[in-house]
Structures are given as C-alpha cells and as structure tokens.
Scaffold this motif. Structure first.
Motif, PDB file in Angstrom:
ATOM      1  N   GLN A   1       0.872  -1.168   0.000  1.00  0.00           N
ATOM      2  CA  GLN A   1       0.000   0.000   0.000  1.00  0.00           C
ATOM      3  C   GLN A   1       0.916   1.227   0.000  1.00  0.00           C
ATOM      4  O   GLN A   1       1.401   1.647   1.045  1.00  0.00           O
ATOM      5  CB  GLN A   1      -0.904   0.002   1.231  1.00  0.00           C
ATOM      6  N   GLN A   2       1.143   1.792  -1.172  1.00  0.00           N
ATOM      7  CA  GLN A   2       2.082   2.900  -1.318  1.00  0.00           C
ATOM      8  C   GLN A   2       1.320   4.218  -1.302  1.00  0.00           C
ATOM      9  O   GLN A   2       0.524   4.507  -2.199  1.00  0.00           O
ATOM     10  CB  GLN A   2       2.851   2.769  -2.641  1.00  0.00           C
ATOM     11  N   HIS A   3       1.583   5.030  -0.274  1.00  0.00           N
ATOM     12  CA  HIS A   3       0.965   6.353  -0.166  1.00  0.00           C
ATOM     13  C   HIS A   3       1.993   7.398  -0.604  1.00  0.00           C
ATOM     14  O   HIS A   3       2.889   7.757   0.153  1.00  0.00           O
ATOM     15  CB  HIS A   3       0.499   6.606   1.264  1.00  0.00           C
ATOM     16  N   SER A   4       1.829   7.862  -1.842  1.00  0.00           N
ATOM     17  CA  SER A   4       2.773   8.828  -2.399  1.00  0.00           C
ATOM     18  C   SER A   4       2.327  10.265  -2.193  1.00  0.00           C
ATOM     19  O   SER A   4       3.102  11.189  -2.462  1.00  0.00           O
ATOM     20  CB  SER A   4       2.965   8.573  -3.901  1.00  0.00           C
ATOM     21  N   ALA A   5       1.087  10.471  -1.741  1.00  0.00           N
ATOM     22  CA  ALA A   5       0.535  11.819  -1.606  1.00  0.00           C
ATOM     23  C   ALA A   5      -0.149  11.969  -0.253  1.00  0.00           C
ATOM     24  O   ALA A   5      -0.558  10.978   0.363  1.00  0.00           O
ATOM     25  CB  ALA A   5      -0.457  12.084  -2.730  1.00  0.00           C
ATOM     26  N   PRO A   6      -0.304  13.203   0.230  1.00  0.00           N
ATOM     27  CA  PRO A   6      -1.012  13.425   1.504  1.00  0.00           C
ATOM     28  C   PRO A   6      -2.512  13.218   1.346  1.00  0.00           C
ATOM     29  O   PRO A   6      -3.042  13.159   0.228  1.00  0.00           O
ATOM     30  CB  PRO A   6      -0.687  14.890   1.826  1.00  0.00           C
ATOM     31  N   ASN A   7      -3.200  13.065   2.487  1.00  0.00           N
ATOM     32  CA  ASN A   7      -4.654  12.926   2.520  1.00  0.00           C
ATOM     33  C   ASN A   7      -5.135  11.787   1.614  1.00  0.00           C
ATOM     34  O   ASN A   7      -6.029  11.943   0.783  1.00  0.00           O
ATOM     35  CB  ASN A   7      -5.331  14.246   2.110  1.00  0.00           C
TER      36      ASN A   7
ATOM     37  N   ALA B   1       3.522   1.795   3.032  1.00  0.00           N
ATOM     38  CA  ALA B   1       4.636   2.727   2.855  1.00  0.00           C
ATOM     39  C   ALA B   1       4.089   4.137   2.652  1.00  0.00           C
ATOM     40  O   ALA B   1       3.216   4.356   1.811  1.00  0.00           O
ATOM     41  CB  ALA B   1       5.493   2.317   1.658  1.00  0.00           C
ATOM     42  N   ALA B   2       4.606   5.085   3.429  1.00  0.00           N
ATOM     43  CA  ALA B   2       4.235   6.492   3.297  1.00  0.00           C
ATOM     44  C   ALA B   2       5.469   7.276   2.877  1.00  0.00           C
ATOM     45  O   ALA B   2       6.485   7.274   3.569  1.00  0.00           O
ATOM     46  CB  ALA B   2       3.675   7.035   4.605  1.00  0.00           C
TER      47      ALA B   2
ATOM     48  N   LYS C   1      -1.339  13.241   6.843  1.00  0.00           N
ATOM     49  CA  LYS C   1      -2.781  12.990   6.896  1.00  0.00           C
ATOM     50  C   LYS C   1      -3.182  11.695   6.185  1.00  0.00           C
ATOM     51  O   LYS C   1      -4.309  11.537   5.732  1.00  0.00           O
ATOM     52  CB  LYS C   1      -3.560  14.164   6.296  1.00  0.00           C
ATOM     53  N   VAL C   2      -2.245  10.763   6.106  1.00  0.00           N
ATOM     54  CA  VAL C   2      -2.554   9.445   5.542  1.00  0.00           C
ATOM     55  C   VAL C   2      -3.303   8.614   6.584  1.00  0.00           C
ATOM     56  O   VAL C   2      -3.020   8.672   7.778  1.00  0.00           O
ATOM     57  CB  VAL C   2      -1.249   8.739   5.111  1.00  0.00           C
TER      58      VAL C   2
ATOM     59  N   ALA D   1       7.016   9.921   6.919  1.00  0.00           N
ATOM     60  CA  ALA D   1       6.291  11.167   7.138  1.00  0.00           C
ATOM     61  C   ALA D   1       5.722  11.134   8.549  1.00  0.00           C
ATOM     62  O   ALA D   1       5.726  10.099   9.212  1.00  0.00           O
ATOM     63  CB  ALA D   1       5.181  11.325   6.106  1.00  0.00           C
ATOM     64  N   ASP D   2       5.223  12.290   9.002  1.00  0.00           N
ATOM     65  CA  ASP D   2       4.570  12.328  10.309  1.00  0.00           C
ATOM     66  C   ASP D   2       3.126  12.802  10.122  1.00  0.00           C
ATOM     67  O   ASP D   2       2.658  12.973   9.004  1.00  0.00           O
ATOM     68  CB  ASP D   2       5.337  13.245  11.280  1.00  0.00           C
ATOM     69  N   ASP D   3       2.418  12.969  11.242  1.00  0.00           N
ATOM     70  CA  ASP D   3       1.028  13.431  11.209  1.00  0.00           C
ATOM     71  C   ASP D   3       0.172  12.522  10.315  1.00  0.00           C
ATOM     72  O   ASP D   3      -0.462  12.970   9.362  1.00  0.00           O
ATOM     73  CB  ASP D   3       0.969  14.882  10.752  1.00  0.00           C
ATOM     74  N   LEU D   4       0.185  11.224  10.652  1.00  0.00           N
ATOM     75  CA  LEU D   4      -0.601  10.261   9.889  1.00  0.00           C
ATOM     76  C   LEU D   4      -1.000   9.114  10.786  1.00  0.00           C
ATOM     77  O   LEU D   4      -0.589   9.029  11.944  1.00  0.00           O
ATOM     78  CB  LEU D   4       0.179   9.760   8.660  1.00  0.00           C
ATOM     79  N   LYS D   5      -1.788   8.178  10.246  1.00  0.00           N
ATOM     80  CA  LYS D   5      -2.247   7.018  11.004  1.00  0.00           C
ATOM     81  C   LYS D   5      -2.091   5.778  10.153  1.00  0.00           C
ATOM     82  O   LYS D   5      -2.779   5.606   9.141  1.00  0.00           O
ATOM     83  CB  LYS D   5      -3.705   7.196  11.431  1.00  0.00           C
ATOM     84  N   CYS D   6      -1.162   4.900  10.540  1.00  0.00           N
ATOM     85  CA  CYS D   6      -0.935   3.650   9.822  1.00  0.00           C
ATOM     86  C   CYS D   6      -0.841   2.522  10.845  1.00  0.00           C
ATOM     87  O   CYS D   6      -0.102   2.646  11.835  1.00  0.00           O
ATOM     88  CB  CYS D   6       0.352   3.696   8.993  1.00  0.00           C
ATOM     89  N   SER D   7      -1.548   1.435  10.610  1.00  0.00           N
ATOM     90  CA  SER D   7      -1.524   0.332  11.572  1.00  0.00           C
ATOM     91  C   SER D   7      -1.801  -0.985  10.863  1.00  0.00           C
ATOM     92  O   SER D   7      -2.308  -1.006   9.735  1.00  0.00           O
ATOM     93  CB  SER D   7      -2.564   0.567  12.679  1.00  0.00           C
ATOM     94  N   HIS D   8      -1.468  -2.084  11.557  1.00  0.00           N
ATOM     95  CA  HIS D   8      -1.703  -3.406  11.006  1.00  0.00           C
ATOM     96  C   HIS D   8      -2.089  -4.370  12.113  1.00  0.00           C
ATOM     97  O   HIS D   8      -1.821  -4.124  13.284  1.00  0.00           O
ATOM     98  CB  HIS D   8      -0.491  -3.914  10.225  1.00  0.00           C
ATOM     99  N   GLY D   9      -2.685  -5.491  11.715  1.00  0.00           N
ATOM    100  CA  GLY D   9      -3.070  -6.490  12.693  1.00  0.00           C
ATOM    101  C   GLY D   9      -3.087  -7.877  12.069  1.00  0.00           C
ATOM    102  O   GLY D   9      -3.101  -8.019  10.864  1.00  0.00           O
TER     103      GLY D   9
END
Length: 228
Positions: free
Chosen positions: A155-161, A185-186, A192-193, A220-228
C-alpha cells in the motif's frame, strides 16, 4: 518474464465520463500443458466507473506455468472495481505481479481470490498517487493438500490525505502452507494518511502452516498507519 514474452494481451479503455453498467468479464480456460503469460492493461479515464473481473481455470491433470501481469490506472474522480478469481488445476504453478495507480479523488476496490493451483506467488501493489485517492484491497485464499500460497502486498501512499484499507483472509489444512507479507509505505510529505492492514488466518489441523509478516515503512509524520 511476462514483460518480455507475454503471449495473451488485453487492453481495456474506459473513456472519460463513462459508466460501464454490466462490467467486463475475462475468462482464461486452459486444457493442455504448457505455459501462458497473459497481460492485462486497464485505463479508466476521468469521472468514469467500471468493473473488470478475471477468472482463471486449467485442467486438473495439465502441467501449466502461468506468469501473469496486470496494470490498472484510475484517473481523477473515477472508480474501478477489479476482481481476480484463480481456480487453477492441481498441477498449475502461478506467478503474478499486479500494480495499480489511483489519481486525485479516485477509488479502486481490488479483490483477489486464490482457490486452486499447486503453487501461487502473487504481488499486489497500489500507489495512492494524489490527494484524496482511496484503495480497498481484499484477498481470500485456501490451501490444502500440498498447496503453497505466497502473497505480498504494498500500500504505497505517495501523496497526503490518502486512504487505504486491506483485509486478506484465508485457511490452510492438510500440508497446506500460506505466507502473507504486507507493507504500508508512506513517502516523505505524505501527511494525513490513513492506512490499515489486516491478515486473518485459520489453521485447520496440525501440519498446516500460515505465516503472517505485516510491516510499516513510514517517512512522514502526522498520519495514522496500523496493522493487525
């Protein structure tokens, strides 16, 4: 191998501001031994909607090597649902790489089902390429006998929001073995991901095995990424 020697090619183009109401179904049916290298390219232009489904089958007694490649491009404000169902025979070996790119205000809903074959090794990657792009990735798998299923996702996040949500579920029995390895990946600046990744496995008897290897690569910072 698929890039160099693909022997079945399909290009699906959905023009701008078009809704494909009934969807598109592609069926691969292989009755003899050998190899097949199909390649699919889907381009959905701006403000359009489409569903593309693929169904793979091979004869139970046919020794087959399948090397597949898919590229899915979803332009601004569009929605694409992609479905892949693999019901290969027990002597089929399948190696595949899928890649999608989602632009601003667009969404992809991507479902992968692995229910057959001797060995399946799949890589599914999706790039959230612009602001407010979304990806929903779902997988279902079942391995029994001596089957081996190996799946990797990105899951590649190349952009904000941007937003992504992944759920892969499966079961193993007999001497079946599944491997799931996922990465969120951010990229730098991708603030804001919101990204989530979940893998759930059922081990139905002693001798079966399921390995789960989730991971995060955050630049990056100011984001939310998690797994389970």
């Amino acid at each position: 191998l698929n890039d160099a020697f693909w022997n079945v090619g399909l290009f699906i183009h959905v023009p701008a501001k078009t809704v494909v109401e009934k969807g598109i179904l592609v069926r691969y049916q292989h009755r003899s031994a050998g190899s097949v290298l199909p390649r699919l390219l889907v381009v959905v232009d701006e403000q359009s909607e489409a569903t593309v489904a693929e169904h793979y089958e091979s004869a139970e007694d046919a020794s087959l090597l399948a090397v597949t490649g898919r590229e899915l491009y979803v332009a601004r404000g569009s929605t694409l649902k992609g479905i892949s169902l693999q019901e290969w025979g027990s002597k089929t070996y399948h190696v595949g790489e899928d890649w999608g790119r989602v632009e601003r205000d667009a969404k992809i809903d991507w479902v992968t089902l692995l229910l057959g074959g001797q060995v399946s090794k799949m890589m599914v990657g999706c790039d959230l390429h612009d602001v407010n792009s979304q990806a929903y990735l779902s997988g279902l798998f079942f391995a029994d006998g001596q089957q081996h299923v190996d799946q990797r996702t990105l899951q590649q996040h190349s952009a904000p929001n941007t937003y992504s949500n992944l759920l892969y579920k499966g079961a193993v029995k007999d001497q079946g073995h599944s491997v799931y390895q996922g990465i969120i990946a951010a990229s730098p600046g991708a603030i804001k991901v919101d990204a989530y990744q979940m893998n759930r496995n059922l081990v139905l008897n002693d001798g079966a095995r399921a390995d789960s290897l989730p991971g995060l690569e955050i630049d990056a910072d100011d984001l939310k990424c998690s797994h389970g």
